[in-house]
Motif scaffolding. Structure first.
Motif, PDB file in Angstrom:
ATOM      1  N   SER A   1     -11.338  14.355  18.861  1.00  0.00           N
ATOM      2  CA  SER A   1     -10.770  15.703  18.844  1.00  0.00           C
ATOM      3  C   SER A   1     -11.818  16.780  19.051  1.00  0.00           C
TER       4      SER A   1
ATOM      5  N   THR B   1      -9.314   3.353  17.197  1.00  0.00           N
ATOM      6  CA  THR B   1      -8.770   4.705  17.000  1.00  0.00           C
ATOM      7  C   THR B   1      -9.902   5.685  16.728  1.00  0.00           C
TER       8      THR B   1
ATOM      9  N   GLY C   1      -3.773   6.073  24.355  1.00  0.00           N
ATOM     10  CA  GLY C   1      -3.796   7.524  24.222  1.00  0.00           C
ATOM     11  C   GLY C   1      -3.172   7.975  22.916  1.00  0.00           C
ATOM     12  N   SER C   2      -2.802   9.225  22.846  1.00  0.00           N
ATOM     13  CA  SER C   2      -2.221   9.781  21.620  1.00  0.00           C
ATOM     14  C   SER C   2      -1.007  10.624  21.990  1.00  0.00           C
ATOM     15  N   HIS C   3      -0.109  10.737  21.017  1.00  0.00           N
ATOM     16  CA  HIS C   3       1.079  11.567  21.188  1.00  0.00           C
ATOM     17  C   HIS C   3       0.869  12.890  20.455  1.00  0.00           C
TER      18      HIS C   3
ATOM     19  N   GLU D   1      -0.946  13.607  16.856  1.00  0.00           N
ATOM     20  CA  GLU D   1      -1.940  12.591  16.507  1.00  0.00           C
ATOM     21  C   GLU D   1      -3.315  13.092  16.934  1.00  0.00           C
ATOM     22  N   TRP D   2      -4.223  13.128  16.002  1.00  0.00           N
ATOM     23  CA  TRP D   2      -5.550  13.626  16.315  1.00  0.00           C
ATOM     24  C   TRP D   2      -6.546  12.509  16.591  1.00  0.00           C
ATOM     25  N   ARG D   3      -6.155  11.278  16.349  1.00  0.00           N
ATOM     26  CA  ARG D   3      -6.973  10.140  16.762  1.00  0.00           C
ATOM     27  C   ARG D   3      -6.425   9.579  18.082  1.00  0.00           C
ATOM     28  N   THR D   4      -7.308   9.045  18.900  1.00  0.00           N
ATOM     29  CA  THR D   4      -6.939   8.513  20.210  1.00  0.00           C
ATOM     30  C   THR D   4      -6.845   6.993  20.129  1.00  0.00           C
ATOM     31  N   ARG D   5      -5.698   6.452  20.482  1.00  0.00           N
ATOM     32  CA  ARG D   5      -5.485   5.003  20.452  1.00  0.00           C
ATOM     33  C   ARG D   5      -6.077   4.376  21.719  1.00  0.00           C
TER      34      ARG D   5
ATOM     35  N   GLY E   1      -6.521  12.553  21.976  1.00  0.00           N
ATOM     36  CA  GLY E   1      -5.980  13.139  20.754  1.00  0.00           C
ATOM     37  C   GLY E   1      -6.668  14.442  20.388  1.00  0.00           C
TER      38      GLY E   1
ATOM     39  N   ASP F   1     -12.127   9.178  16.769  1.00  0.00           N
ATOM     40  CA  ASP F   1     -11.832  10.606  16.651  1.00  0.00           C
ATOM     41  C   ASP F   1     -12.529  11.329  17.797  1.00  0.00           C
TER      42      ASP F   1
END
Length: 710
Positions: free
Chosen positions: A373, A369, A314-316, A319-323, A406, A371
């Motif tokens: 968003s 990662t 996920g993302s924190h 952060e606009w990219r998602t792990r 993200g 995108d």
């Protein structure tokens, strides 16, 4: 003894019981003697066919003719047996008694005497005398027997052929030896070959499955065992077999050994079958009553992929990219991997995110990662699971987890409001009519929307689509979600330059085109590496390069309009052009070699670069120029230090080389002088220390140096 009493034997058995038992034995013996000739026609037929089978005459006939001949023999045997049965009569009581008398050694027809009566009128005296005579006759009978059967061949018609056939069969058995059983069986069963018939040519091989490539495994008499992966293809071809073969299967476990299979005729006496191997077992190939081949196959299983989430998916915030960290493995490689994002409440699939891999790795442990968003669920908690499909076409799913998608950070309140309306409609938290009213109400407030005609036109057109009754809900929501996203981006970036805005859209569209082509090539597999697909990728990469160039030109024009100098940065002109070209070439090479993950990573780097350029101003470019100049000076210092270190190392190597060369020269001179002294016969042991040093060319410490020659 009176006339009404019966005589008994010492054992206590009465005469009537003994007589009945003897008569029963006699009747059985007579029946056997009269019925056994019924076996002669069948015995003669069997011996005749067996004798002919030893000569292989029936086997040489066509199967149809062979069957007709056997049917005719069977019919003739049945008719002859029926004729014999017609002549048979059951034994009479007189014949039975005569058999008992002969078997028991009686004379005078004593059994008939026991049944006779006086011929004249019976007087008491005559009756008494007759009774005494019967008692004496019964007492003289002794042990009664029925006797064993005594078949007489000469009493049977056509008996002369039986000994002859028996002699021929015995001679044939001695002549053929161990081949006799198979020849006799082949004579009685049409479609069965004996052991002396030439065996058909059997060709069998196993083709490895696509997910585990390898050389074919050939099966023959010397190679009857094989270990292959599940899904391998077994092919069996026979030539020279006049009859359909059969492949019998005995499995070792619960898993079936083969799939559906049947032999197909390729031509006259040629057969072929193909079937996938699913489990371990023994295969026996039979044809025309013989075992032609037998193979023991061990099929290794095709396990499902092992798949699990990595650390911190996920993302924190920010952060606009998602792990998407993942770990996946399978012995034969992973063909595809994707993540499924599911709405936590309804369980509805939100989107499927493909995760590119480099080829078909057996083990992959990395982080994707993407995108995400733009998705309306960006910034929300969702349920996510990984789905992997192996090269052997087995699918596995990871344990579901909760993670956050993200989201891009927006600071403009109007952009935030638009995105909030967009999310509520996409997540079905409000209907399209409510969304339309909220958009129109937002357009009536004194915001940037009222000062930019383009923004207002985009807002009102989206509200009109949502409010139109001629448009379906699905189409209206899809259009509104897409339009409101770009409208929010434009407002956030404060777009006031149409050229700059078009340049941004051009970069985004070019990036999406490259992404679609990479995904299309990945789905095509090996076919996606062809020249046509590579040319299409190169064309789209060039379009992306041109879009980035137009973005730079738009920034330069904006700087001129705002009367701010656009710095001339060599790194962003010549060197930047070279770096971009090199990155694009590497992306194409990665895509051509099947390294999809590397190609997608480089595309994401370009996206990050374009994202950094999206809000760039001339002041930002000036700061970037200063940073790049500082980095250039640091690189030059490091380069000078590296050159200095290299030169010093070369000088040290040269000095050490000269020292080593002088030392080797001194050693050679000393050895040469030692050899000269040995040839002169000098005895070094008689020399003084000073003379010894002088012989070696060394001046003693206490000696004065010799004068230099004139």
């Amino acid at each position: 003894m009176t006339a009404g009493q019966d005589s008994t034997q010492p054992g206590g058995t009465t005469l009537p019981r003994r007589l009945a038992h003897a008569r029963q034995q006699a009747r059985r013996a007579l029946w056997v003697e009269r019925l056994w000739p019924l076996m002669l026609p069948a015995a003669n037929a069997v011996m005749g066919v067996a004798a002919l089978g030893l000569t292989r005459l029936p086997q040489s006939m066509p199967d149809g003719l062979h069957g007709l001949v056997l049917a005719a023999i069977l019919g003739g045997t049945a008719y002859a047996t029926w004729r014999q049965w017609q002549r048979i009569r059951p034994p009479t009581a007189h014949e039975t008694d005569r058999r008992v008398e002969r078997a028991s050694g009686l004379s005078g027809q004593q059994l008939s005497t026991l049944q006779d009566h006086p011929a004249n009128a019976t007087t008491p005296q005559i009756a008494y005398l007759w009774q005494v005579h019967l008692q004496r006759t019964a007492a003289s009978l002794g042990r009664l027997r029925g006797g064993w059967p005594h078949p007489n061949l000469r009493t049977t018609g056509g008996w002369q052929a039986t000994p002859l056939l028996a002699a021929l069969l015995a001679g044939g058995l001695l002549w053929t030896g161990g081949h006799a059983p198979s020849r006799i069986m082949a004579a009685f069963v049409p479609g069965v070959d004996d052991a002396d018939t030439p065996a058909p040519q059997v060709n069998a091989w196993i083709t490895m499955p696509a997910y585990a490539p390898g050389a074919p495994v050939f099966l023959d008499a010397a190679h009857t065992d094989a270990t292959v992966p599940a899904g391998a293809q077994l092919t069996v071809t026979l030539n020279g077999l006049n009859g359909r073969p059969v492949l019998r299967v005995r499995r070792d476990g619960r898993q079936p050994v083969m799939g559906a299979h049947t032999f197909h005729a390729l031509g006259q006496a040629s057969w072929n079958t193909e079937s996938p191997l699913l489990g371990s077992g023994t295969l026996t190939l039979r044809g025309r009553g013989r075992t032609l081949a037998q193979w023991n196959l061990k099929v290794t299983p095709n396990p499902a992929p092992e798949i699990a989430w990595g650390k911190d998916p996920g993302s924190h915030e920010g952060e606009w990219r998602t792990r998407l960290p993942y770990h996946v493995s399978q012995p034969y490689g992973i063909a595809s991997l994707h993540a499924e994002l599911i709405a936590p409440d309804s369980g509805q699939l939100i989107t499927s995110v493909p995760i590119p891999l480099n080829g078909h790795p057996r083990v992959a442990d990395d982080v994707a990662t993407p995108d995400l968003s733009e998705n309306p669920w960006a910034g929300e908690e969702v349920t996510a699971r990984l789905v992997a499909t192996s090269s052997s076409n087995v699918t596995a799913t990871s344990t579901p987890i909760r993670m956050r998608i993200g989201a891009r950070s927006f600071t403009n309140p109007v952009a935030k409001a638009i995105l909030d309306i967009r999310k509520r409609m996409a997540l079905h938290r409000e209907n399209r009519a409510q969304g339309s009213r909220e958009l129109l109400a937002l357009g009536q407030t004194d915001t940037v929307l009222t000062h930019q005609a383009g923004f207002m036109l985009a807002l009102t057109s989206t509200a009109a689509v949502l409010d139109s009754e001629d448009v379906s809900d699905e189409y209206a929501l899809a259009q509104a979600i897409g339009r409101l996203w770009f409208l929010a981006l434009d407002i956030e970036h404060k777009r006031r330059d149409i050229n700059n805005e078009q340049a941004d859209f051009g970069v985004q569209a070019a990036q999406e085109a490259v992404r679609e082509q990479l995904e299309h090539m990945r789905q095509m597999g090996a076919a996606g590496q062809g020249a046509d697909q590579q040319a299409e990728l190169q064309h789209r990469m060039q379009a992306l390069k041109d879009a980035l160039s137009r973005k730079m030109q738009a920034l330069a024009q904006q700087a001129m309009r705002e009367h701010s100098a656009m710095p001339a940065i060599p790194e962003m002109t010549m060197r930047g052009e070279q770096n971009l070209g090199r990155m694009m070439q590497q992306l194409q090479d990665d895509a051509a070699n099947g390294r999809d993950a590397d190609a997608m990573q480089k595309l994401q780097q370009m996206e990050d670069m374009a994202e950094g350029m999206r809000n760039a101003t001339p002041q930002d470019m000036a700061q970037l120029a200063q940073q790049m100049q500082a980095r250039q000076q640091a690189r030059e210092l490091r380069r000078d230090l590296r050159d200095l270190t290299t030169r010093q190392s070369q000088l040290l190597d040269h000095a050490q080389s000269r020292i080593d060369q002088e030392q080797r020269e001194q050693e050679r001179n000393a050895a040469r002088r030692q050899t000269d002294m040995d040839e002169d016969g000098s005895d070094l042991s008689t020399l003084s220390t000073a003379d010894l040093l002088r012989q070696l060319g060394i001046t003693p410490p206490d000696a004065a140096p010799s004068p230099a020659p004139a």
